[in-house]
Design an enzyme around this catalytic site. Structure first.
Site, PDB file in Angstrom:
ATOM      1  N   GLY A  51     -24.210  53.185 -13.330  1.00  0.00           N
ATOM      2  CA  GLY A  51     -24.923  54.430 -13.576  1.00  0.00           C
ATOM      3  C   GLY A  51     -26.178  54.251 -14.400  1.00  0.00           C
ATOM      4  O   GLY A  51     -26.775  53.172 -14.432  1.00  0.00           O
TER       5      GLY A  51
ATOM      6  N   LEU B 290     -22.046  54.265  -4.954  1.00  0.00           N
ATOM      7  CA  LEU B 290     -23.097  53.936  -5.923  1.00  0.00           C
ATOM      8  C   LEU B 290     -22.746  52.743  -6.825  1.00  0.00           C
ATOM      9  O   LEU B 290     -21.718  52.744  -7.487  1.00  0.00           O
ATOM     10  CB  LEU B 290     -23.374  55.164  -6.810  1.00  0.00           C
ATOM     11  CG  LEU B 290     -24.459  54.987  -7.887  1.00  0.00           C
ATOM     12  CD1 LEU B 290     -25.821  54.784  -7.266  1.00  0.00           C
ATOM     13  CD2 LEU B 290     -24.467  56.165  -8.840  1.00  0.00           C
ATOM     14  N   ASP B 291     -23.632  51.767  -6.872  1.00  0.00           N
ATOM     15  CA  ASP B 291     -23.457  50.583  -7.730  1.00  0.00           C
ATOM     16  C   ASP B 291     -22.173  49.821  -7.416  1.00  0.00           C
ATOM     17  O   ASP B 291     -21.657  49.090  -8.269  1.00  0.00           O
ATOM     18  CB  ASP B 291     -23.477  50.967  -9.219  1.00  0.00           C
ATOM     19  CG  ASP B 291     -24.843  51.475  -9.660  1.00  0.00           C
ATOM     20  OD1 ASP B 291     -25.819  51.222  -8.945  1.00  0.00           O
ATOM     21  OD2 ASP B 291     -24.930  52.120 -10.714  1.00  0.00           O
ATOM     22  N   GLU B 292     -21.638  50.019  -6.227  1.00  0.00           N
ATOM     23  CA  GLU B 292     -20.383  49.359  -5.865  1.00  0.00           C
ATOM     24  C   GLU B 292     -20.549  48.459  -4.645  1.00  0.00           C
ATOM     25  O   GLU B 292     -19.572  47.948  -4.116  1.00  0.00           O
ATOM     26  CB  GLU B 292     -19.296  50.410  -5.578  1.00  0.00           C
ATOM     27  CG  GLU B 292     -18.738  51.106  -6.796  1.00  0.00           C
ATOM     28  CD  GLU B 292     -17.703  50.255  -7.522  1.00  0.00           C
ATOM     29  OE1 GLU B 292     -17.360  49.161  -7.047  1.00  0.00           O
ATOM     30  OE2 GLU B 292     -17.251  50.708  -8.594  1.00  0.00           O
TER      31      GLU B 292
END
Lengths: 289, 289, 289, 289
Positions: free
Chosen positions: B205, B231-233
């Site tokens: 995040g 997200l961000d994964e």
């Protein structure tokens, strides 16, 4: 399902570069039912030499080295390939030579004991009596062979005799601190690993940390290399480094360097016994992992 | 004699693990006269999946991809192998998305200009006008597409249209600083690389360096990963780290992190365009060098 | 001429930031004839808190702590400064708690034995009998206190009693592998160091290497932190990292992580006993060297 | 509230080791109302020399250097202390000398442009015309001064004249690739920083990456050092390293080394202009951060 590593074998080979060098081995593996687990190759464009390491699982538990060699020989000869076969389960017999410092010895024995380093240490030899208790605790015979300028050559003969008696595959100079005679070097050529406490070729010879301090370097390191007949000039297997600054006196460098020395030496020994190191002129090819 | 790298091709393939997977490729290479320069393989014991990358020099300058594919298909089908062929000389068309920070953009363009990164950058897109002069100096079209909560989806459609118009192979989010919509993520899945300024999965995040400072960590880092719909994964390609201490405030972490971010992103882009990255579930197999 | 380290003392102090905080100490040192060998300070602009560590050589061998404290108190009070004095020659009494893994224990004991780590280890406590031989060889009492869900609190009382009996200054959890009860944590708050095998705050809780493998990270690490009443959330003292790749299975990460864990734990213990660590909220100030 | 860095000054001083060296400065700071933000000291036990760096915030915006110097001189003289005062807001005037390689130049200019490196670059000088466009884009005058064996000394005079004309504080040899004459070295002694692409003192002289490859080292690096009258022997400021392996040919080492070279040179320049570097014989004391 995870395959047991202990079932595998290691094939290592080398030959002049030409078309089909990988294929001659992988095809043989496939045709003889040997499962390729891992393959590393390097084709040296300068030396025009090819290097190959394959970990494989034999097709059955009755795997015969003799049969493999006999059959593969017919194909290898077309490529002028030299090769070797070694079961992962085999433990090389490693003699450790030490002086008074025990950080490398302690580290190697700890890793043997806990299974990180897959070797046998049947004998420890030293020119000092200091490390005998450590050897004793690990139930390893310890030979104290003192050395003087007059007895140097005789002492080396004693060492060589011990290496023969104990059927040693590899000799590790774990901070042995003695300059070997040219004859001793010749006899150990390619069969002994030394740890030098500098980033060779910088700071060859004695007291490298003091030399490094004098020069005011901001990085010190250690080099694990094969012994050959040129002091501190044997082929480099691996190196480690450590940043330092102005506040580190020579005695601090000595103390701080110990972690680098022992990890560097451990890695070199592990690469060697896992058949990951190939000699290529004065350089090495190392398929690390 | 050193072979010219520009003559080589890269073969990449993957299939379920079984006996003979390496051989089916290397044998074909040998039989069709293609010289194997470098070979990397990985046999995933958990996923039971095999991955292979081979750099080879074709037997003549008339090398035909169609012919290779047609002939190899007969053999590959037995292994359920998917493969791809790509000439080393080919430059992928890479779009770079930026916001206001230019350390990553500057680094990528510098490496393109000096030949370290073998790609074409036909277009740069940003939600801010700040970096247009840098683009201009490199003679690259620069699109300023501002974004507001209301225009977000429309702006993303503009970006996607540009990626199509410019025939883009790979999109690089070089500190683009916008959370992409789920639809945008889906469209870019596996075809876009993002740089996140933390050691994911730590500090996902916004404002990761501030989060890191709050926690008092002694290491910060950066993560280059594929964009996916979480997200961000997305699957991690590579990571870099930097030691820090108590004297580094969040603004220092931001400043110090820039070197790690740009090198990490550069490596990820290079690995991708050199066909060194394979997806394996949520993880990647990366044959780095 | 090199001064003997064993003659020195360490002054540590902290107070709210204001003009003259360094001077009040250094002036006292000069006026009382104590020679400043090394000085570290940090003025935290966010917390508005000042931290100071000074190594000094007393003016004579009759140095009196009581007198120093009495005289310095008059000045310190103006700054609301808290301070501590400790002779470098003093060895803190450190209890080591272990489970079955011995890489951290072996490393700490080796460094104690060879003088790299200046502590006393009067007692080793474990919930398993496995590491008793190692303790025995070092002539250290070993208490085997098994633990079950039912006996957990009672066992912790036994441990606390031992820590008291042996007059322990610091407790080190060298891969103890047990989640301490909230009460135990409270009792050890700031007086115990734990080694967690991940880069906290990533991968808290059990089996961090397995978590890391699932995420496909390319860096793993270890974190040494103070125990507090929030599991794996205590203030971080130091961290170490190790690059990994796709070919490392969880068991490889476990094996490779051992070198990072033991060096990270050793550094944390050394920093603590050398009075290099200050608590600042949930973060630490560490004057490393 | 975070204090503005731009308000601070840097005090640097050095004198023979004796009781009270820290105090004489910190007491003066406290008495004159200057707030000490950061203090670094090193007492060299071998050279018996003391080094001190203090960042401080003056008591008011009317801070007078002349008054500070005049008043402090009375105290400093008792310690035979040499000192210097420099406002953090001051930008040193740095000339950059280049040849054809632009990775170091590009990196330095990028960091200047983005505020990471707090210097002015009023002039760029080269023996080749290649990098003029890069200089032009940054609006920096570029002097192309070709060099031949016959014109070497004359060309150096032109350079020295330019350094004078542009009122240069520091000269940076950013891969200038020319061996300076003894006279030029003498004139730049301590006022010029060179980047050498090896871990000095290993691989001095020409083509260090080729030398490194021949030796088969597993680590290469870069060294930033002051120019003095002994080629590649000037005091080392900082060094960086990069692991390499058998698959890296000299041209790969050259390419891979660029990241290390530019970061190492940047750090050295930054340390220098932030007054973090002290000369101590042939070594340096560097208070890095």
């Amino acid at each position: 399902m995870t395959k047991m590593k202990s079932d595998t074998w290691v094939f290592t080979g080398s030959c002049p570069s030409q078309l089909g060098t990988v294929d001659v081995v992988t095809r043989f593996m496939a045709e003889s039912g040997n499962y390729v687990d891992e393959i590393h190759s390097f084709d040296d464009r300068v030396q025009r030499q090819f290097f190959l390491r394959i970990e494989f699982t034999p097709n059955d538990s009755e795997f015969s080295v003799e049969q493999f060699n006999a059959e593969f020989a017919k194909r290898a000869t077309l490529f002028d390939m030299k090769w070797d076969l070694s079961p992962s389960s085999k433990k090389e017999r490693v003699a450790i030579l030490v002086s008074k410092f025990d950080h490398c010895l302690n580290d190697l024995l700890f890793r043997v004991r806990t299974g990180q380093l897959h070797i046998e240490v049947p004998v420890i030899i030293s020119n000092h009596p200091d490390l005998e208790p450590l050897a004793k605790w690990h139930n390893i015979p310890y030979y104290h062979l003192p050395i003087t300028p007059d007895t140097k050559l005789a002492q080396e003969q004693q060492i060589l005799a011990l290496l023969k008696d104990y059927d040693i595959d590899l000799t590790v100079l774990a901070r042995y601190m003695q300059v070997l005679s040219p004859d001793m070097c010749r006899q150990l050529d390619g069969k002994a690993i030394n740890i030098h406490h500098s980033l060779l070729p910088g700071f060859k010879g004695a007291r490298p940390y003091h030399q490094a301090w004098e020069k005011g370097v901001k990085m010190v390191g250690a080099t694990a290399h094969y012994v050959n007949n040129d002091l501190d000039e044997g082929p480099i297997i691996t190196q480690g480094i450590q940043p330092v600054d102005h506040a580190h006196y020579p005695e601090d460098l000595i103390s701080k360097g110990q972690d680098i020395e022992r990890i560097t030496l451990f890695n070199a020994v592990r690469y060697h016994v896992e058949k990951r190191v190939f000699l290529s002129g004065k350089r090495t090819v190392v398929f690390s992992n």
